[in-house]
Every structure is written in structure tokens, then in C-alpha cells.
Design a protein around this motif. Structure first.
Motif, short mmCIF file in Angstrom:
data_model
loop_
_atom_site.label_atom_id
_atom_site.label_comp_id
_atom_site.label_asym_id
_atom_site.label_seq_id
_atom_site.Cartn_x
_atom_site.Cartn_y
_atom_site.Cartn_z
N LEU A 1 32.55 14.64 10.75
CA LEU A 1 31.69 13.56 10.27
C LEU A 1 30.53 14.10 9.42
O LEU A 1 30.18 13.52 8.39
CB LEU A 1 31.15 12.75 11.45
CG LEU A 1 32.18 11.85 12.13
CD1 LEU A 1 31.71 11.46 13.53
CD2 LEU A 1 32.43 10.59 11.30
N LEU A 2 29.95 15.20 9.83
CA LEU A 2 28.87 15.81 9.06
C LEU A 2 29.40 16.34 7.72
O LEU A 2 28.72 16.24 6.69
CB LEU A 2 28.23 16.94 9.87
CG LEU A 2 27.41 16.48 11.08
CD1 LEU A 2 27.10 17.67 11.98
CD2 LEU A 2 26.12 15.80 10.64
N ASP A 3 30.60 16.90 7.72
CA ASP A 3 31.20 17.37 6.47
C ASP A 3 31.45 16.21 5.51
O ASP A 3 31.26 16.34 4.30
CB ASP A 3 32.52 18.10 6.76
CG ASP A 3 32.32 19.49 7.35
OD1 ASP A 3 31.17 19.99 7.31
OD2 ASP A 3 33.30 20.06 7.87
N GLU A 4 31.87 15.08 6.06
CA GLU A 4 32.10 13.90 5.22
C GLU A 4 30.80 13.42 4.59
O GLU A 4 30.77 13.01 3.43
CB GLU A 4 32.73 12.79 6.05
CG GLU A 4 34.18 13.06 6.44
CD GLU A 4 34.73 12.01 7.38
OE1 GLU A 4 34.13 10.92 7.46
OE2 GLU A 4 35.75 12.27 8.04
N PHE A 5 29.72 13.48 5.36
CA PHE A 5 28.42 13.08 4.82
C PHE A 5 28.00 14.03 3.70
O PHE A 5 27.53 13.60 2.64
CB PHE A 5 27.38 13.07 5.93
CG PHE A 5 25.99 12.72 5.47
CD1 PHE A 5 25.75 11.62 4.66
CD2 PHE A 5 24.90 13.51 5.84
CE1 PHE A 5 24.47 11.30 4.23
CE2 PHE A 5 23.62 13.20 5.42
CZ PHE A 5 23.40 12.09 4.61
N ALA A 6 28.22 15.34 3.91
CA ALA A 6 27.87 16.32 2.88
C ALA A 6 28.70 16.11 1.61
O ALA A 6 28.18 16.21 0.49
CB ALA A 6 28.07 17.74 3.42
#
Length: 372
Positions: free
Chosen positions: A19-24
Motif C-alpha cells: 500500500l505504501l509503494d502504491e502511494f509512492a
């Protein structure tokens, strides 16, 4: 950790990282020179991925063990729910540190601290970006970063819940929203009680502790596991009541740790609550049971903005003198929680594991298994 806890922790770490990678990736096109977006997404990811104890995830795993639903499909479903819970926890900590003006968290700078200077994240391809302008007031930019970072994590929390397959998603979503709203209310209650300080009642302190801490630290892990395991809903009120009692006990233990713990270990200065005159459960128990002479000393050392190490030592002596009352209160809360979990159908082995997650490695003056 139990095998189920080990598996669930791995699911949660993987889900949160994704999820954090998707935000980045979503913000990659916005990383123009000097805007600090790269720093923002990287620092947010670093902050969350430290995780801390992950006690909430482990508690959910123990509850799943108690329901004897540890197949891979059920663990995977709970992995999304607990990813949402860990993300919500991170958001709550970021916002809480802004409210409390706390400069540190887990022996690192709080998320809202240190936002002026070079962009430590570099570009999306690893190249350095221009520094964030030093003309922006550091405190103002830090508060903005903290508020918005917490908000971003709340959105990712909702995305994590969305990834739970039906029909569990519908059960989890409604409960999760209630838990979030109760936590918001509890945070507000805590802010109000900070101004009422030592005049707060035991009922008000307990209500705040249950809303602010118990719902997302204790109640949520157990209820989320129950929903993902498709357990009998008749037992949910018992889990909520048990979680409330455990939550009060956890808050009392946390109060003790903040008074007796080493700042290098706890990440908090034990003088903070003393100086602020914070309305803690520990303070209320001591104030309600100390002698007139002790009460005079308490009034002299608690709530002084210029409190010293000597004042802290005097306060510790007052707690030592009233250890029996503190342990009686703690034992009563723990016993009630255990009884309710057994009534909900859990075996002693499961109850012990859940309780262990809520009992920090901290020796209060009199062991709980001894008579006060």
C-alpha cells in the motif's frame, strides 16, 4: 511468536508495504524540484515500516488460534484487516504527537519534526532533489506534514479494508469505522482532561482510556479476528467488555512505565506527565488513597510546569507507598477481562497469550500474583 502470529505478521508487513509503494507510485509524477514530495512519501514509509511491537496483530492471531481457524485463507483475510489496523495506529500516533507536542516516538524524531533542509529521499530514480526551502517555518511545515501524513495513512487504511473479500469485508468495515470514531472521541476526551488535569473523575478517565486506547489496541484485534473467522456474533459483547477491562489495565501499566521507565527504552520523558499534571488513572488511584500528608506532597510535585527530577523521585515514593491499591486495581481489571474471555469460549491458553501481549515487560513494585 506462535506459528499463526508469525504468518499473520508476515502478511501484514507485505500488505502495508504494498500500500505504501502504491502511494509512492501515485505521487511519482508530482516530484517536481523543491516540493519535497519524495521526502514526504519516503519518510512516511520509513515511519510506518518500523511498526513497533505489532502487539495488535499478534493479539488478533491468538484470537484466531482460539477460534481454531488458522487455515491460510482465513489468515490472509485477517492480514488485510490487521494491515488496516497497523496503518490506523501509525496515523493515530502521528496526530497524537502533534496534539501532545511530543518531539520523539520510539526513540526517533516524531514524524512532524525536522522538515526543513535537504530532501533525504532523493528522486524516484535515486537522484538528489533540491532541498525543501529553509524559508518555510520548520514548525509550520512539520505540522502540515504530520496532519497530511496521518490523513494519507487513513486513506490507505480504507484501501486495506477494501481488499478484504466478501462477506467478511462488510462485517469488518462497519466495525472498523466505529472503532475509528471511538478513538477520535477518546483523543478529544484526553485533550479536554488535560485542561481539567487532576480534577478529572475516575469515570471520566476510564471512559477516555477505553475510547482512546482499548478500542483500537485491544477490542479491535479480537473482534476483527472474530469477524474474519466468521465466529458467532453472540460472543462479541463479551469480547468488547473484556477488551475494555484489558484496555484500562493496559493504560494503567503504561502510566507506570512512563513514571518508572528509562527514556532510552520508553522513548518518553517521565517528567512530561508530572509537569503537565495529566489526569492519569495511576495518579487518580494514588490521590484517592494517599494520607493527608502524602496528599500535600502530591499537590506540591504534580502539575508543576517546572517539575524536577527530585519531584519525580518524590512522586515515585508516593506510588511505592500506595502500591497495594495500584496492584488491587490492576488485578481486578485483569481478572474481569480473563473471566469474560473464558465466558466467550476461549481456553486458558488463548487467554494467557492475549494477556501476555498487553503486559509490558515491566516489574511493578509488587508482583500481581502476590497478595497485596
Amino acid at each position: 511468536m506462535s506459528p499463526t502470529a508469525t504468518r499473520l505478521v508476515e502478511h501484514v508487513r507485505t500488505n502495508v508495504a504494498a500500500l505504501l509503494d502504491e502511494f509512492a507510485a501515485l505521487t511519482a509524477g508530482s516530484r517536481s524540484t523543491g516540493t519535497g514530495v519524495a521526502a514526504f512519501t519516503q519518510r512516511l514509509s520509513d515511519y510506518v515500516m518500523r511498526f513497533g511491537s505489532m502487539r495488535r496483530t499478534r493479539m488478533a492471531a491468538h484470537t484466531l488460534d482460539g477460534y481454531r481457524r488458522t487455515d491460510e485463507a482465513t489468515v490472509a483475510v485477517l492480514g488485510h484487516a490487521c494491515a488496516a489496523l497497523e496503518l490506523f495506529h501509525a496515523a493515530a500516533m502521528i496526530h497524537d504527537d502533534i496534539i501532545d507536542e511530543s518531539p520523539t516516538r520510539r526513540n526517533h524524531p516524531a514524524f512532524h519534526i525536522g522538515w526543513v533542509g535537504a530532501d533525504p529521499a532523493g528522486g524516484a530514480d535515486g537522484r538528489e532533489t533540491a532541498p525543501i526551502s529553509a524559508s518555510i517555518p520548520s514548525a509550520r511545515l512539520g505540522i502540515a506534514a504530520g496532519l497530511l501524513g496521518g490523513d494519507a495513512l487513513l486513506v490507505l487504511t480504507a484501501r486495506a479494508v477494501d481488499r478484504i473479500p466478501s462477506p467478511a469485508r462488510d462485517r469488518v468495515a462497519g466495525f472498523f469505522q466505529e472503532m475509528q470514531l471511538r478513538t477520535v472521541v477518546g483523543e478529544f476526551q484526553d485533550s479536554v482532561l488535560e485542561y481539567q488535569r487532576v480534577h478529572a473523575t475516575r469515570t471520566a478517565i476510564a471512559d477516555m482510556s477505553v475510547n482512546k486506547t482499548a478500542w483500537y489496541t485491544v477490542i479491535a484485534p479480537m473482534v476483527l479476528a472474530a469477524h474474519c473467522a466468521d465466529a458467532d456474533t453472540d460472543a462479541l459483547p463479551l469480547l468488547i467488555d473484556a477488551g475494555s477491562a484489558f484496555g484500562e489495565a493496559f493504560q494503567l501499566l503504561d502510566d507506570l512505565i512512563e513514571v518508572y521507565g528509562e527514556p532510552a527504552v520508553t522513548g518518553k520523558n517521565p517528567l512530561d506527565d508530572l509537569k503537565a499534571g495529566k489526569a492519569t488513572l495511576l495518579h487518580h488511584i494514588v490521590a484517592a488513597n494517599c494520607t493527608p500528608t502524602e496528599r500535600t506532597v502530591l499537590a506540591q510535585v504534580y502539575g508543576r510546569g517546572d517539575g524536577t527530577e527530585r519531584d519525580l523521585e518524590q512522586y515515585r515514593r508516593l506510588i511505592d507507598a500506595n502500591t497495594a491499591h495500584v496492584t488491587d486495581d490492576l488485578r481486578g481489571l485483569m481478572d474481569r477481562a480473563r473471566s469474560l474471555l473464558r465466558e466467550a469460549g476461549f481456553r486458558d491458553h488463548t487467554v494467557d497469550r492475549i494477556e501476555h501481549e498487553l503486559s509490558p515487560h515491566f516489574q511493578i513494585p509488587v508482583p500481581l500474583d502476590e497478595s497485596a
